[in-house]
Design a protein around this motif. Structure first.
Motif, PDB file in Angstrom:
ATOM      1  N   MET A   5       0.834  -1.201   0.000  1.00 62.59           N
ATOM      2  CA  MET A   5       0.000   0.000   0.000  1.00 62.59           C
ATOM      3  C   MET A   5       0.865   1.246   0.000  1.00 62.59           C
ATOM      4  SD  MET A   5      -1.698  -0.018   3.841  1.00 62.59           S
ATOM      5  CE  MET A   5      -2.045  -1.762   4.014  1.00 62.59           C
ATOM      6  N   THR A   6       0.294   2.294  -0.553  1.00 67.84           N
ATOM      7  CA  THR A   6       0.954   3.591  -0.560  1.00 67.84           C
ATOM      8  C   THR A   6      -0.118   4.668  -0.564  1.00 67.84           C
ATOM      9  OG1 THR A   6       2.738   4.889  -1.570  1.00 67.84           O
ATOM     10  CG2 THR A   6       1.143   3.905  -3.074  1.00 67.84           C
ATOM     11  N   ASN A   7       0.285   5.862  -0.170  1.00 62.19           N
ATOM     12  CA  ASN A   7      -0.610   7.015  -0.158  1.00 62.19           C
ATOM     13  C   ASN A   7      -0.142   8.023  -1.188  1.00 62.19           C
ATOM     14  OD1 ASN A   7      -0.459   5.879   2.746  1.00 62.19           O
ATOM     15  ND2 ASN A   7      -2.379   6.985   2.680  1.00 62.19           N
ATOM     16  N   GLY A   8      -1.060   8.853  -1.637  1.00 61.86           N
ATOM     17  CA  GLY A   8      -0.724   9.913  -2.581  1.00 61.86           C
ATOM     18  C   GLY A   8      -1.976  10.624  -3.044  1.00 61.86           C
ATOM     19  N   THR A   9      -1.801  11.473  -4.033  1.00 61.35           N
ATOM     20  CA  THR A   9      -2.971  12.172  -4.571  1.00 61.35           C
ATOM     21  C   THR A   9      -3.697  11.243  -5.541  1.00 61.35           C
ATOM     22  OG1 THR A   9      -1.797  13.093  -6.468  1.00 61.35           O
ATOM     23  CG2 THR A   9      -1.776  14.402  -4.413  1.00 61.35           C
ATOM     24  N   LEU A  10      -4.984  11.402  -5.636  1.00 64.88           N
ATOM     25  CA  LEU A  10      -5.770  10.576  -6.548  1.00 64.88           C
ATOM     26  C   LEU A  10      -5.304  10.774  -7.987  1.00 64.88           C
ATOM     27  CD1 LEU A  10      -8.014   8.561  -7.033  1.00 64.88           C
ATOM     28  CD2 LEU A  10      -9.635  10.466  -7.081  1.00 64.88           C
ATOM     29  N   PHE A  46       5.857   0.095  -5.762  1.00 69.10           N
ATOM     30  CA  PHE A  46       5.852   1.426  -5.169  1.00 69.10           C
ATOM     31  C   PHE A  46       7.256   1.867  -4.773  1.00 69.10           C
ATOM     32  CE2 PHE A  46       1.424   0.124  -3.574  1.00 69.10           C
ATOM     33  CZ  PHE A  46       0.821   0.598  -4.720  1.00 69.10           C
ATOM     34  N   ALA A  47       7.622   3.103  -5.172  1.00 69.61           N
ATOM     35  CA  ALA A  47       8.909   3.674  -4.773  1.00 69.61           C
ATOM     36  C   ALA A  47       8.914   3.927  -3.265  1.00 69.61           C
ATOM     37  CB  ALA A  47       9.178   4.968  -5.531  1.00 69.61           C
ATOM     38  N   SER A  48       7.817   4.435  -2.758  1.00 71.84           N
ATOM     39  CA  SER A  48       7.684   4.593  -1.308  1.00 71.84           C
ATOM     40  C   SER A  48       6.315   4.058  -0.928  1.00 71.84           C
ATOM     41  CB  SER A  48       7.829   6.051  -0.892  1.00 71.84           C
ATOM     42  OG  SER A  48       6.787   6.825  -1.436  1.00 71.84           O
ATOM     43  N   GLY A  49       6.317   3.108  -0.054  1.00 70.63           N
ATOM     44  CA  GLY A  49       5.071   2.480   0.357  1.00 70.63           C
ATOM     45  C   GLY A  49       5.352   1.523   1.488  1.00 70.63           C
ATOM     46  N   ARG A  50       4.361   0.748   1.847  1.00 74.13           N
ATOM     47  CA  ARG A  50       4.492  -0.216   2.918  1.00 74.13           C
ATOM     48  C   ARG A  50       4.269  -1.617   2.349  1.00 74.13           C
ATOM     49  NH1 ARG A  50       1.921   3.964   3.672  1.00 74.13           N
ATOM     50  NH2 ARG A  50      -0.217   3.252   3.879  1.00 74.13           N
ATOM     51  N   SER A  51       5.116  -2.538   2.774  1.00 80.16           N
ATOM     52  CA  SER A  51       5.059  -3.921   2.292  1.00 80.16           C
ATOM     53  C   SER A  51       4.726  -4.856   3.441  1.00 80.16           C
ATOM     54  CB  SER A  51       6.399  -4.332   1.691  1.00 80.16           C
ATOM     55  OG  SER A  51       6.742  -3.495   0.612  1.00 80.16           O
ATOM     56  N   TYR A  52       3.847  -5.812   3.155  1.00 79.75           N
ATOM     57  CA  TYR A  52       3.389  -6.756   4.169  1.00 79.75           C
ATOM     58  C   TYR A  52       3.361  -8.168   3.601  1.00 79.75           C
ATOM     59  CZ  TYR A  52       1.559  -2.453   6.209  1.00 79.75           C
ATOM     60  OH  TYR A  52       1.437  -1.180   6.699  1.00 79.75           O
ATOM     61  N   GLU A  53       3.477  -9.129   4.495  1.00 82.40           N
ATOM     62  CA  GLU A  53       3.202 -10.514   4.146  1.00 82.40           C
ATOM     63  C   GLU A  53       1.790 -10.801   4.638  1.00 82.40           C
ATOM     64  OE1 GLU A  53       4.688 -15.040   5.138  1.00 82.40           O
ATOM     65  OE2 GLU A  53       5.935 -13.347   5.737  1.00 82.40           O
TER      66      GLU A  53
END
Length: 167
Positions: A5-10, A46-53
């Motif tokens: 997941m990552t955040n940003g502008t729509l 994603f260049a900047s985001g969060r990674s999960y298993e």
């Protein structure tokens, strides 16, 4: 399987499906913030985001509905205990009207797990919170302090799914 997941502008994030046509993105909004989530076996795009298993999965995510993410900071030495207790706990959430999906996400970096649930509507989630199953699962009303393996108090974020066709 992994969740990203990552955040940003729509405006910026809505270009992702064109750049990565093989991926199934889920767009969601919390007030002015937009979040994109997807699942894949491969490395994150994603260049900047969060990674999960993804360590527990129930149901299929949909492009519509209401998403709640319970963010739970867990100490390194408590991760195995947390996961074990979570898996053993009788959730019964999947039997609730409006329930669509659940993901237990283990962070690849950091200590904050995410329990993501998706509901057909916010009203369905609110009904779950008022249910006996919720009270039993969360021992509501008993002023129990968080387990020692919690680094901080869990916090909740909620989102509404965005239909890109409507925007």
């Amino acid at each position: 399987m992994n969740g990203y997941m990552t955040n940003g502008t729509l405006d910026f994030l809505r270009k992702l499906p064109e750049k990565h046509p093989g991926k199934n993105f889920y767009f969601m909004r919390e007030s002015a913030s937009t979040l994109v989530y997807y699942e894949d076996e491969k490395k994150s795009i994603f260049a900047s985001g969060r990674s999960y298993e993804i360590i527990l999965q129930q149901g299929d995510l949909k492009d519509t509905g209401f998403v709640v993410m319970n963010n739970i900071p867990v100490a390194d030495d408590g991760k195995a205990t947390f996961e074990d207790k979570f898996k053993q706990r009788q959730q019964n959430v999947e039997t609730m009207p409006g329930f669509e999906a659940l993901r237990l996400l283990r962070p690849k970096k950091g200590n904050t797990y995410v329990v993501m649930t998706q509901w057909a509507s916010e009203a369905d989630f609110e009904n779950w919170k008022k249910s006996d199953q919720f009270k039993k699962a969360h021992k509501e009303g008993s002023n129990v302090k968080p387990p020692a393996y919690f680094l901080d108090r869990p916090f909740i974020t909620s989102y509404r799914m965005i239909d890109l066709e409507e925007k």
